[in-house]
Design a protein around this motif. Structure first.
Motif, PDB file in Angstrom:
ATOM      1  N   TYR A   1       0.838  -1.194   0.000  1.00  0.00           N
ATOM      2  CA  TYR A   1       0.000   0.000   0.000  1.00  0.00           C
ATOM      3  C   TYR A   1       0.875   1.246   0.000  1.00  0.00           C
ATOM      4  CZ  TYR A   1       1.316   0.202   4.922  1.00  0.00           C
ATOM      5  OH  TYR A   1       2.046   0.265   6.084  1.00  0.00           O
TER       6      TYR A   1
ATOM      7  N   THR B   1      -5.897   7.396   5.421  1.00  0.00           N
ATOM      8  CA  THR B   1      -6.179   6.624   4.210  1.00  0.00           C
ATOM      9  C   THR B   1      -4.915   6.072   3.573  1.00  0.00           C
ATOM     10  OG1 THR B   1      -6.119   8.592   2.792  1.00  0.00           O
ATOM     11  CG2 THR B   1      -8.254   7.955   3.716  1.00  0.00           C
TER      12      THR B   1
ATOM     13  N   GLN C   1      -3.633   3.906  -0.322  1.00  0.00           N
ATOM     14  CA  GLN C   1      -3.979   3.379  -1.633  1.00  0.00           C
ATOM     15  C   GLN C   1      -3.446   1.960  -1.697  1.00  0.00           C
ATOM     16  OE1 GLN C   1      -2.502   5.481  -5.056  1.00  0.00           O
ATOM     17  NE2 GLN C   1      -3.797   4.344  -6.467  1.00  0.00           N
ATOM     18  N   LEU C   2      -4.345   1.006  -1.903  1.00  0.00           N
ATOM     19  CA  LEU C   2      -3.930  -0.391  -1.979  1.00  0.00           C
ATOM     20  C   LEU C   2      -3.234  -0.644  -3.308  1.00  0.00           C
ATOM     21  CD1 LEU C   2      -7.101  -2.124  -0.485  1.00  0.00           C
ATOM     22  CD2 LEU C   2      -4.849  -1.913   0.585  1.00  0.00           C
TER      23      LEU C   2
ATOM     24  N   LEU D   1      -9.825   1.580  -7.409  1.00  0.00           N
ATOM     25  CA  LEU D   1      -9.668   2.045  -6.034  1.00  0.00           C
ATOM     26  C   LEU D   1      -8.620   3.150  -5.968  1.00  0.00           C
ATOM     27  CD1 LEU D   1      -9.752  -1.065  -3.668  1.00  0.00           C
ATOM     28  CD2 LEU D   1     -11.561   0.570  -4.189  1.00  0.00           C
TER      29      LEU D   1
ATOM     30  N   VAL E   1      -8.523   4.869   0.347  1.00  0.00           N
ATOM     31  CA  VAL E   1      -9.396   4.053   1.203  1.00  0.00           C
ATOM     32  C   VAL E   1      -8.924   4.225   2.640  1.00  0.00           C
ATOM     33  CG1 VAL E   1     -10.334   1.763   1.691  1.00  0.00           C
ATOM     34  CG2 VAL E   1      -9.610   2.336  -0.637  1.00  0.00           C
TER      35      VAL E   1
ATOM     36  N   CYS F   1      -7.831   3.290   6.193  1.00  0.00           N
ATOM     37  CA  CYS F   1      -7.049   2.090   6.478  1.00  0.00           C
ATOM     38  C   CYS F   1      -7.901   0.943   7.006  1.00  0.00           C
ATOM     39  CB  CYS F   1      -5.930   2.415   7.465  1.00  0.00           C
ATOM     40  SG  CYS F   1      -4.788   1.036   7.720  1.00  0.00           S
TER      41      CYS F   1
ATOM     42  N   ALA G   1      -9.651  -0.637   4.206  1.00  0.00           N
ATOM     43  CA  ALA G   1      -8.682  -1.352   3.369  1.00  0.00           C
ATOM     44  C   ALA G   1      -8.298  -2.687   3.992  1.00  0.00           C
ATOM     45  CB  ALA G   1      -7.436  -0.484   3.168  1.00  0.00           C
ATOM     46  N   ARG G   2      -8.117  -2.696   5.302  1.00  0.00           N
ATOM     47  CA  ARG G   2      -7.769  -3.929   6.021  1.00  0.00           C
ATOM     48  C   ARG G   2      -8.895  -4.946   5.908  1.00  0.00           C
ATOM     49  NH1 ARG G   2      -6.563  -2.697  12.072  1.00  0.00           N
ATOM     50  NH2 ARG G   2      -8.697  -1.939  11.854  1.00  0.00           N
TER      51      ARG G   2
ATOM     52  N   SER H   1      -9.228  -6.201   2.170  1.00  0.00           N
ATOM     53  CA  SER H   1      -8.161  -7.127   1.777  1.00  0.00           C
ATOM     54  C   SER H   1      -8.388  -8.508   2.360  1.00  0.00           C
ATOM     55  CB  SER H   1      -6.803  -6.574   2.231  1.00  0.00           C
ATOM     56  OG  SER H   1      -6.534  -5.323   1.651  1.00  0.00           O
TER      57      SER H   1
ATOM     58  N   SER I   1     -14.053   4.066  -4.216  1.00  0.00           N
ATOM     59  CA  SER I   1     -14.120   4.171  -2.763  1.00  0.00           C
ATOM     60  C   SER I   1     -14.423   5.597  -2.311  1.00  0.00           C
ATOM     61  CB  SER I   1     -12.796   3.701  -2.141  1.00  0.00           C
ATOM     62  OG  SER I   1     -11.694   4.349  -2.779  1.00  0.00           O
TER      63      SER I   1
END
Length: 213
Positions: free
Chosen positions: A51, A68, A70-71, A81, A84, A86, A89-90, A93, A120
């Motif tokens: 990320y 935030t 970015q993945l 995306l 996002v 965090c 995002a976690r 994922s 997002s």
């Protein structure tokens, strides 16, 4: 005399439409505690998620990017995306890797090649619910992801809009399975079963609301 001037000025401003109505006010966006974000980033590192950390900033009335990322690589390609939060995002994922990937293989008989999303972050209000007023969406804080389809390695594309009510039992089971799993990881999960505004996507929001439809 000065009190009379104030009253007259207020009446004049109201007549001209310059007085802000309470319903039009929007609170400042909620900021994520630094310790919470730091722990979340450690969790992403522990899971091997690639990320990029994004800077905090306000983006509009009631909108902002705080805590935030970015993945870049979660093990399965994901499109559309940007920023996002965090925690979202976690959860996303883990959901893709531990729910969508095995469900695709076990139920559909093919590996998951890609997850298509509708994004997002968007500085906007909640849509599709009558009487909700001007409440900001979770997307205004990059705290929600809209998933539109799952692409399999054998070439099939399972879309929410096209396959949610498909007569094919395996496809229906797959979509219901990934939704149930999402409901265990996200606070709010909205599907076509909720309303017409969600006919083409799964709305996944990390808000601790315990609302799954």
């Amino acid at each position: 005399m000065s009190g009379m001037v104030v009253v007259v000025a207020a009446m004049f401003a109201a007549a001209c439409g310059r007085v802000e109505r309470p319903a039009e006010r929007r609170a400042e966006p909620e900021r994520v505690p630094l310790r919470e974000t730091a722990q979340c980033l450690r969790d992403l590192d522990a899971q091997g998620i690639a990320y990029r950390r994004l800077p905090d900033k306000a983006t509009g009335p009631g909108c902002g990017l705080y805590g935030t990322v970015q993945l870049l690589d979660i093990g399965v390609p994901v499109n559309n995306l940007t920023a996002v939060r965090c925690g979202a995002a976690r959860a996303f994922s883990a959901w893709v890797r531990n729910a969508a990937v095995p469900a695709a293989y076990q139920i559909m008989g093919s590996e998951l090649a890609r997850v298509d999303t509708m994004g997002s972050y968007a500085c906007r209000n909640v849509v599709g619910t009558a009487g909700i007023g001007n409440r900001r969406s979770g997307h205004a804080l990059a705290n929600a992801i809209d998933v539109s389809a799952f692409v399999l390695k054998d070439g099939r594309r399972i879309s929410i809009v096209g396959d949610w009510n498909t007569p094919d039992p395996a496809t229906r089971t797959f979509l219901q399975t990934v939704r149930r799993s999402a409901c265990r990881r996200f606070g709010t999960v909205l599907s076509p079963d909720y309303n017409a505004a969600h006919r083409d996507h799964l709305h996944l929001e990390d808000d601790h609301a315990a609302f799954c439809r």
